[in-house]
Design an enzyme around this catalytic site. Structure first.
Site, PDB file in Angstrom:
ATOM      1  N   ASP A  21       4.396  -9.088  -4.817  1.00  0.00           N
ATOM      2  CA  ASP A  21       4.237  -8.888  -6.263  1.00  0.00           C
ATOM      3  C   ASP A  21       4.875  -7.565  -6.689  1.00  0.00           C
ATOM      4  OD1 ASP A  21       2.778 -11.280  -6.216  1.00  0.00           O
ATOM      5  OD2 ASP A  21       0.886 -10.223  -5.896  1.00  0.00           O
ATOM      6  N   ASP A  78       7.189  -6.403   0.278  1.00  0.00           N
ATOM      7  CA  ASP A  78       6.006  -6.667  -0.522  1.00  0.00           C
ATOM      8  C   ASP A  78       6.348  -7.836  -1.444  1.00  0.00           C
ATOM      9  OD1 ASP A  78       3.529  -6.235  -1.890  1.00  0.00           O
ATOM     10  OD2 ASP A  78       4.694  -5.217  -3.458  1.00  0.00           O
TER      11      ASP A  78
HETATM   12 MG   LIG Z   1       3.491  -4.880  -5.139  1.00  0.00          MG
END
Ligand SMILES: [Mg+2]
Ligand SMILES: [Zn+2]
Length: 191
Positions: A18, A16
């Site tokens: 962020d 992932d």
């Molecule tokens: Mg995230």
């Protein structure tokens, strides 16, 4: 306490973005530009270690801000190109970026759906979910990885920036780490 699982044989790591590579924006805000992208400490070294170990690294990120009209796909791609440049200066790289620009409930690629993994596998047919690992800081990351049959690591973020449901992500995941660097330590320890 979780039973320790083995990361032996991991060949692909999906990350992932962020909250894993960069500081997550407060809930409801989006990281739309390079000047809003604040890399978390140690990510270059962590990626470099995966690169050297011959483990492929793909970023899979939900970017609903595009559907909301807050920024464009060009902005997303520009940011990823800029990040790649920055990593290159540290002798590190990401092997591919895949993002979902859609709103909730209208596509097959917004995590916890698995379409971003499928997009990666279409380009890189050597990807095998049985030897893949998903690393994320949201329950949707962990669910997506598990739906595809991958091992998972939950990254414990700053409590005040966690999404609702993060507790469930922590519970569902095979392991919990405080940073990408710590997750990479777990992965490489078993190789
Ligand atoms: Mg995230
Ligand atoms: Zn999508």
């Amino acid at each position: 306490m979780k039973t320790a699982i083995s990361y032996r044989g991991i060949q692909t790591v999906f990350l992932d973005r962020d909250g894993v590579l960069n500081r997550k924006a407060p809930e409801g805000e989006y990281v739309s530009r390079w000047d809003l992208f604040h890399p978390l400490p140690g990510i270059e070294e962590a990626l470099h270690r995966l690169n050297v170990a011959g483990i492929a690294v793909y970023v899979v990120t939900n970017q609903r801000g595009v559907a909301l009209g807050l920024y464009t796909t060009r902005d997303v791609e520009h940011l990823h190109a800029r990040l790649q440049e920055d990593l290159r200066a540290h002798d590190a790289r990401v092997d591919g970026f895949f993002y979902c620009p859609h709103d909730k409930g209208v596509c097959d690629c917004r995590k916890p759906k698995t379409g971003l993994f499928e997009q990666a596998r279409a380009l890189h047919p050597e990807i095998d979910y049985a030897t893949s690992l998903m690393v994320g800081d949201s329950v949707s990351d962990i669910e997506a990885g598990q739906r595809a049959g991958m091992r998972t690591i939950f990254i414990e973020g700053e409590p005040e920036r966690q999404k609702p449901g993060a507790d469930r992500g922590r519970t569902l995941a095979d392991a919990v780490s405080t940073s990408l660097g710590a997750a990479v330590e777990l992965i490489l320890r078993d190789q």
